[in-house]
Scaffold this motif. Structure first.
Motif, PDB file in Angstrom:
ATOM      1  N   ALA A 134       0.816  -1.149   0.001  1.00  0.00           N
ATOM      2  CA  ALA A 134      -0.331  -0.034   0.016  1.00  0.00           C
ATOM      3  C   ALA A 134       0.696   1.226  -0.055  1.00  0.00           C
ATOM      4  CB  ALA A 134      -1.032  -0.090   1.098  1.00  0.00           C
ATOM      5  N   LYS A 135       1.990   1.179   0.630  1.00  0.00           N
ATOM      6  CA  LYS A 135       2.932   2.318   0.929  1.00  0.00           C
ATOM      7  C   LYS A 135       3.674   2.639  -0.530  1.00  0.00           C
ATOM      8  CE  LYS A 135       7.070   4.105   3.383  1.00  0.00           C
ATOM      9  NZ  LYS A 135       8.087   3.695   4.382  1.00  0.00           N
ATOM     10  N   GLU A 136       3.666   1.762  -1.533  1.00  0.00           N
ATOM     11  CA  GLU A 136       4.267   1.877  -2.640  1.00  0.00           C
ATOM     12  C   GLU A 136       3.110   2.388  -3.584  1.00  0.00           C
ATOM     13  OE1 GLU A 136       7.615  -1.523  -3.707  1.00  0.00           O
ATOM     14  OE2 GLU A 136       5.585  -2.274  -3.049  1.00  0.00           O
ATOM     15  N   MET A 137       1.854   2.057  -3.451  1.00  0.00           N
ATOM     16  CA  MET A 137       0.891   2.523  -4.495  1.00  0.00           C
ATOM     17  C   MET A 137       0.115   3.583  -4.184  1.00  0.00           C
ATOM     18  SD  MET A 137       1.612   0.252  -6.753  1.00  0.00           S
ATOM     19  CE  MET A 137       0.210   0.355  -7.973  1.00  0.00           C
ATOM     20  N   ILE A 138      -0.235   3.658  -2.895  1.00  0.00           N
ATOM     21  CA  ILE A 138      -1.089   5.080  -2.575  1.00  0.00           C
ATOM     22  C   ILE A 138      -0.258   6.288  -2.996  1.00  0.00           C
ATOM     23  CG2 ILE A 138      -2.438   6.434  -0.894  1.00  0.00           C
ATOM     24  CD1 ILE A 138      -2.651   3.747   0.712  1.00  0.00           C
ATOM     25  N   GLY A 139      -1.334   6.918  -4.019  1.00  0.00           N
ATOM     26  CA  GLY A 139      -0.657   8.309  -4.305  1.00  0.00           C
ATOM     27  C   GLY A 139      -0.179   8.091  -5.993  1.00  0.00           C
ATOM     28  N   ARG A 140      -0.129   6.993  -6.355  1.00  0.00           N
ATOM     29  CA  ARG A 140       0.550   6.608  -7.607  1.00  0.00           C
ATOM     30  C   ARG A 140      -0.877   6.340  -8.557  1.00  0.00           C
ATOM     31  NH1 ARG A 140       5.451   2.468  -7.519  1.00  0.00           N
ATOM     32  NH2 ARG A 140       5.731   3.390  -9.680  1.00  0.00           N
ATOM     33  N   SER A 141      -0.574   6.531  -9.858  1.00  0.00           N
ATOM     34  CA  SER A 141      -1.550   6.231 -10.902  1.00  0.00           C
ATOM     35  C   SER A 141      -1.928   4.618 -10.960  1.00  0.00           C
ATOM     36  CB  SER A 141      -1.450   6.684 -12.254  1.00  0.00           C
ATOM     37  OG  SER A 141      -2.078   6.330 -13.361  1.00  0.00           O
ATOM     38  N   ILE A 142      -3.181   4.418 -11.145  1.00  0.00           N
ATOM     39  CA  ILE A 142      -3.517   3.100 -11.148  1.00  0.00           C
ATOM     40  C   ILE A 142      -3.054   2.422 -12.612  1.00  0.00           C
ATOM     41  CG2 ILE A 142      -5.644   3.564 -12.654  1.00  0.00           C
ATOM     42  CD1 ILE A 142      -5.192   0.825  -9.889  1.00  0.00           C
TER      43      ILE A 142
END
Length: 242
Positions: A134-142
């Motif tokens: 989750a830390k790697e993905m939240i805030g990034r584009s799907i």
């Protein structure tokens, strides 16, 4: 308000001040007594507890007290308290907490994103399926989950979401952190505000790689055999033929 919430008369409280404590649920009484005893030292008091009404029903109370101090030496003379019935709010919070736990620990990947495709939540199922935390993905584009040859699918999905249209479950391909592509069944639901505007989109996906592999094995088997193979459903209709 005391009579409405506690179901007892104000006069009964004047007649027997102890009745206030007696109304507190036995499982909560000890920590309330402890907090009340400490309020003269801390100068504050705030607790949530249950009360038992005379009709046997239980209500949740949010109780907080504020000291009344002497004008000359600031000595605490007493406390003014506010007790609020939060039974409905408590039930709503508990329901939300249960729902959040179900989402967080679901085997399926559940991902929420803005209408611009920015990830705002990423559950454990998504971590297991895609390999990203989750830390790697939240805030990034799907879009990071779409392989180059499936990027147009991402573009069309975001167009559909912005139009306020949900996307029913369909079979597709997503790319993991290690670069491996996985077959998934994905569907997108919309989250709207009170004005009916789409503010988020929630995608639920689950891994169908094994299912697809079985289907491919069956297809190869049907194509390679020299015998005629067909399937019939319970209504007598042909479902497949090689």
């Amino acid at each position: 308000a005391y009579e409405t919430i506690w179901g007892r008369t104000c006069q009964s409280l004047f007649d027997n001040p102890r009745s206030f404590m007696d109304a507190i649920h036995p499982d909560d009484r000890e920590h309330v007594v402890r907090a009340l005893a400490m309020r003269h030292q801390t100068g504050r008091y705030e607790e949530e507890y249950r009360i038992l009404r005379p009709d046997g029903s239980i209500r949740w109370i949010w109780d907080r007290g504020y000291p009344v101090q002497h004008e000359q030496d600031d000595a605490i003379q007493g406390f003014v308290g506010i007790a609020e019935d939060i039974t409905e709010q408590k039930a709503l919070r508990d329901d939300q907490a249960r729902l959040a736990a179900i989402v967080e620990y679901s085997d399926d990947a559940i991902v929420s994103k803005t209408v611009d495709g920015i990830i705002i939540s990423w559950n454990h199922g998504a971590e297991r399926l895609y390999g990203y935390s989750a830390k790697e993905m939240i805030g990034r584009s799907i879009s990071i989950l779409f392989a180059p040859d499936h990027f147009q699918e991402y573009v069309e999905i975001m167009k559909t979401v912005k139009k306020g249209v949900s996307i029913p479950s369909y079979d597709t391909v997503r790319r993991r952190k290690d670069g491996i592509e996985v077959n998934v069944s994905a569907g997108i639901s919309l989250i709207k505000n009170r004005e009916g505007e789409v503010v988020e989109a929630s995608t639920l996906s689950h891994d169908i790689t094994k299912q697809k592999a079985s289907e491919e094995q069956m297809r190869l088997l049907l194509e390679s055999t020299g015998e005629g193979i067909y399937g019939i459903d319970m209504q007598g209709c042909c479902t497949f033929i090689n």
